[in-house]
Every structure is written in C-alpha cells, then in structure tokens.
Design a protein around this motif. Structure first.
Motif, PDB file in Angstrom:
ATOM      1  N   ASN A   1       4.883  -8.498   0.843  1.00 31.99           N
ATOM      2  CA  ASN A   1       5.052  -6.773   0.625  1.00 31.99           C
ATOM      3  C   ASN A   1       6.694  -6.821  -0.238  1.00 31.99           C
ATOM      4  OD1 ASN A   1       5.609  -4.313   0.484  1.00 31.99           O
ATOM      5  ND2 ASN A   1       4.964  -3.879   2.712  1.00 31.99           N
TER       6      ASN A   1
ATOM      7  N   THR B   1       2.340  -8.116  -3.503  1.00 35.43           N
ATOM      8  CA  THR B   1       2.081  -6.718  -3.739  1.00 35.43           C
ATOM      9  C   THR B   1       3.098  -5.760  -3.635  1.00 35.43           C
ATOM     10  OG1 THR B   1       0.491  -5.194  -3.016  1.00 35.43           O
ATOM     11  CG2 THR B   1       1.578  -6.247  -1.322  1.00 35.43           C
ATOM     12  N   TYR B   2       2.835  -4.611  -4.380  1.00 37.77           N
ATOM     13  CA  TYR B   2       4.037  -3.733  -4.701  1.00 37.77           C
ATOM     14  C   TYR B   2       3.338  -2.216  -4.780  1.00 37.77           C
ATOM     15  CZ  TYR B   2       7.752  -0.837  -6.470  1.00 37.77           C
ATOM     16  OH  TYR B   2       8.586   0.418  -6.868  1.00 37.77           O
ATOM     17  N   ASN B   3       3.139  -1.520  -3.988  1.00 35.81           N
ATOM     18  CA  ASN B   3       2.732  -0.041  -3.943  1.00 35.81           C
ATOM     19  C   ASN B   3       1.242  -0.011  -4.545  1.00 35.81           C
ATOM     20  OD1 ASN B   3       5.120   0.805  -3.131  1.00 35.81           O
ATOM     21  ND2 ASN B   3       5.847   1.690  -4.844  1.00 35.81           N
TER      22      ASN B   3
ATOM     23  N   THR C   1       0.966   0.263   1.993  1.00 33.09           N
ATOM     24  CA  THR C   1       0.850  -1.346   1.929  1.00 33.09           C
ATOM     25  C   THR C   1       1.182  -1.912   3.319  1.00 33.09           C
ATOM     26  OG1 THR C   1       1.244  -1.423  -0.433  1.00 33.09           O
ATOM     27  CG2 THR C   1       1.723  -3.514   0.878  1.00 33.09           C
TER      28      THR C   1
ATOM     29  N   SER D   1       7.327  -2.280  -1.038  1.00 37.54           N
ATOM     30  CA  SER D   1       6.233  -1.190  -1.239  1.00 37.54           C
ATOM     31  C   SER D   1       6.643   0.186  -0.358  1.00 37.54           C
ATOM     32  CB  SER D   1       4.881  -1.627  -0.609  1.00 37.54           C
ATOM     33  OG  SER D   1       4.521  -2.587  -1.632  1.00 37.54           O
TER      34      SER D   1
ATOM     35  N   SER E   1      -1.730   0.137  -2.371  1.00 39.91           N
ATOM     36  CA  SER E   1      -2.269  -0.073  -1.144  1.00 39.91           C
ATOM     37  C   SER E   1      -3.820  -0.079  -1.144  1.00 39.91           C
ATOM     38  CB  SER E   1      -1.849   0.834  -0.070  1.00 39.91           C
ATOM     39  OG  SER E   1      -1.935   2.189  -0.223  1.00 39.91           O
TER      40      SER E   1
END
Length: 230
Positions: free
Chosen positions: A40, A10-12, A47, A43, A14
């Motif tokens: 992560n 995941t990246y930014n 997040t 981010s 949330s």
C-alpha cells in the motif's frame, strides 16, 4: 517445487484491487505454494480495508506499507519483504488467469530464464468502443516461448525475477516510474536493459496470462499519444 512471492503495488484503487486479489485466491495450485504481498503506497481510499480483509481470510496474503511515494519504491519494498526465491509483479488493475501461479512455476522449473514476462489481454470492465481493437490493449506478439530482443522487454504488469538476481541489480530505480497520479514508465525496462547488457536473457511466455483493465480514459485516441510520450 519453487514457491513464489507475488507482489502487488497499489495506490487508491481499492475496487480494482479486490478483483485482483479475488483472482489470486482461486488459483489452480495450493495456497501453500505462494504468498501474496500487497504494498500500500499511501492510499487514502479503502485500500487498507480491502487488503486487510483478504489478509484476514487467506493466510498466504499479507499487507505492507511503503510511505515513500512512487511505484519503484513500492516494488522495492515488496522485494525486500518477499520470503521466497522468486518474485512476481502483478498490476493491481489486473486479474490473473486461474493457472497464473501454476504456469509461472512451470516456467521456473523449465530453467531457461532468470527473468521472464507473460502477456496481458484486455479486460473490458467499462465497455469497448466499436473502433477499439483487442490488440490495442495487449502485448501478445508471439505464439511460443522465446527470448526477447531489441525493444521487447517483459511487461511491468506481469513479470517474474529470480529474487537474488533482482537484488544484485539493486531493484527498480526510484527516479523512474509512476508516482502518485503522475504517469511515467521505464523502471522495469531500465533494470532489464542492464541485465541484458550483461548477457542475461529475458524470456517471454504467451501462455502466462493476465487480464488487464482497459480503463475509460484509455478508450480514446488522445490517451495513446500521452502514453507514448510518457
């Protein structure tokens, strides 16, 4: 019963990550049968807070950081820390069906494939224009389990690998795939292509399902041209 490691890079995002993790917290099988690994990838939004909240509440959830920017780096980090024999990759903007884990376990127990994918159906969180058809945002092409051929490969948003196999092929190529806000694809296809060249079949299960977000920027014709080029 084979336990699973579900990896979410995941990246930014949330807000969307929270929906993704909520769906995994209410699966039809016991939490002792799988772990959820949130990777992560630098981010700067909430997040870390969202992921830590789930990890604090559910013992089978954990969070790791990957400082090298790029989806392939994040996917390889998840592969590195996964503790179980099979790894599943799930997009952070997708909601797993309630039997997502159960169905994956069934496919593994069936024993036909060392790597397989499922289908994504549209999740219209932001509405849908009248002209937009469901199949524009879905990869459902077949109604039965089958071996993929030609240009068909397991989708990166819902794919499973026997861990030792993916390690054997070196994971995902960091030169390919998303990196920060750069739109790019191909890392999951490239590794599957190499496997297929060695005679390893790629499976497809239309009963293994996620609901994938149709983001607002995808609700226009221009997006299809940009995505196709990428």
């Amino acid at each position: 019963m084979t336990n699973l490691s579900i990896i979410i890079c995941t990246y930014n995002r949330s807000e969307l990550l929270a929906f993704c993790l909520e769906a995994l917290a209410v699966q039809s099988v016991s939490a002792v049968n799988f772990e959820v690994i949130v990777v992560n990838n630098n981010s700067i939004d909430d997040t870390a807070v969202v992921a830590a909240g789930f990890a604090g509440k559910f013992p089978n959830f954990k969070v790791v950081n990957e400082t090298r920017q790029g989806l392939s780096h994040a996917r390889n980090k998840g592969l590195e820390v996964a503790q179980y024999e099979w790894v599943i990759y799930l997009d952070d903007d997708a909601k797993a069906a309630p039997d997502f884990v159960e169905r994956a376990m069934w496919m593994i127990a069936d024993g036909r494939y060392q790597v397989f994918g499922g289908i994504f159906l549209p999740w219209y969180k932001y509405g849908r224009p009248a002209w937009f058809k469901d199949h524009y945002a879905s990869n459902k092409k077949y109604n039965h389990i089958r071996t993929l051929t030609g240009d068909d490969f397991a989708c990166g948003g819902i794919m499973a690998f026997e861990k030792k196999l993916l390690l054997q092929y070196g994971g995902f190529n960091p030169a390919l795939g998303m990196s920060g806000t750069r739109v790019a694809y191909g890392e999951e296809t490239e590794v599957q292509f190499r496997m297929r060249q060695d005679g390893i079949p790629i499976g497809y299960d239309p009963e293994w399902i996620i609901y994938h977000l149709v983001a607002p920027y995808k609700l226009n014709v221009e997006w299809f041209f940009k995505a196709g080029f990428a």
